[in-house]
Design a protein around this motif. Structure first.
Motif: not given
Length: 221
Positions: A77-99
């Motif tokens: 799972v990802i928990v992310c602020d909903a204010d548009g500060t983070i680009d979802p296109a970068e989610f793959d890089a975020l989950v990579a270490p956990v995966r």
């Protein structure tokens, strides 16, 4: 069939940001927008954008996060602020270490795209808070971050109790006690869309500071 990764978006009056945010969500991710008492029609906007909408009437970031985790079904799972500060296109890089199994908690480390994206007072406060947590835990924490990825079941097992702004601090403290490995992932940090509930109001700022200091004090006992 691949089960999508659930992305929990705690949401309080983010109707302006949600259309952009949800439209940018890559394939393989499912948005769970937790409406935390919005008065601007955020829930309706989220539904139109294809998100699963969960209502959490108890005000507070931690309450919204917990409601979203309870509604989620994916392993990661990802928990992310909903204010548009983070680009979802970068989610793959975020989950990579956990995966990959090299980290139990991946935290997005903010790399501001402009001075307006991260005001100096907020940046200084983050540095001080990260230093306090780092000195008490030894974790390589440089940024509490507006987005993080982990395993849903493990996160729920931590039993983070703070229902307000102290949630991220308590999460780090409990993760440390549980022996979690933490990893930072650099992520572009853009100017938020709409008005901040923390830096945009004195009440929001004081609430965040009070909740954070309470959690740190409890950890020192």
């Amino acid at each position: 069939m691949t089960i999508p990764i659930d992305v929990v978006f705690p949401c309080l009056n983010e109707a302006e940001a949600l259309p952009v945010l949800l439209a940018a969500l890559p394939p393989g991710y499912r948005a769970i927008v937790v409406d935390n008492g919005s008065t601007d029609g955020s829930a309706d906007v989220a539904l139109l954008g294809g998100a699963v909408v969960v209502s959490e009437p108890r005000r507070g970031y931690g309450a919204a996060v917990h409601a979203g985790l309870t509604a989620a079904t994916s392993d990661l799972v990802i928990v992310c602020d909903a204010d548009g500060t983070i680009d979802p296109a970068e989610f793959d890089a975020l989950v990579a270490p956990v995966r990959a199994g090299t980290a139990d908690l991946a935290v997005g480390r903010r790399r501001p795209t402009s001075r307006q994206a991260w005001p100096v007072p907020a940046r200084v406060a983050n540095v001080v808070l990260a230093w306090m947590l780092r000195s008490r835990t030894g974790l390589p924490l440089r940024d509490l971050g507006p987005v993080r990825a982990t395993r849903r079941a493990a996160l729920l097992e931590l039993e983070v109790r703070d229902k307000r702004s102290g949630y991220p601090v308590e999460l780090v403290l409990r993760a440390h006690r549980a022996g979690w490995r933490l990893s930072h992932v650099d992520m572009a940090y853009r100017p938020r869309i709409g008005r901040s509930k923390v830096t945009g109001s004195l009440r929001g700022y004081l609430t965040a500071v009070r909740d954070t200091r309470r959690r740190l004090a409890e950890a020192a006992r």
